[in-house]
Write a protein that holds these residues in place. Structure first.
Motif: not given
Length: 115
Positions: A90-115
């Protein structure tokens, strides 16, 4: 549907989640998702490398999303668009404008079962 995206010496696993009017594309490394049969104790969850969303509008399509700049760069944009054209008819031979952000991760939050 699962595929491989290759660009600028890098190779990433890709999953496509399609609906009638859109397609979500996830870039990741499948070897980071080998968890076994059950989750217990310490579980390390590796984040995906980014997501793109293609929305089909009439006979055209638009693309937006976020990719981690640790794995992607603007130099890969042409290859990304070509990859989507190759894998999403469906993306072939159509008008296909785009906006892609290339980002860096500055922080995160997680839970892994240990704490």
């Amino acid at each position: 549907m699962q595929k491989k995206f290759i660009s600028h010496g890098c190779s990433y696993d890709v999953e496509f989640f399609e609906t009638e009017n859109s397609c979500m594309i996830r870039f990741y490394d499948s070897k980071n998702e080998e968890y076994g049969k059950s989750l217990h104790d310490l579980v390390i969850v590796e984040p995906s490398y980014g997501f793109l969303l293609v929305q089909y509008i009439g006979n055209d399509a638009v693309l937006g999303g976020v990719l981690n700049e640790k794995y992607f760069s603007k130099d890969m944009t042409e290859n990304i668009i070509g990859f989507l054209n190759d894998n999403l008819p469906k993306c072939r031979n159509v008008y296909f404008p785009y906006h892609i952000d290339f980002v860096s991760v500055s922080d995160y939050d997680e839970y892994n079962g240990e704490y």
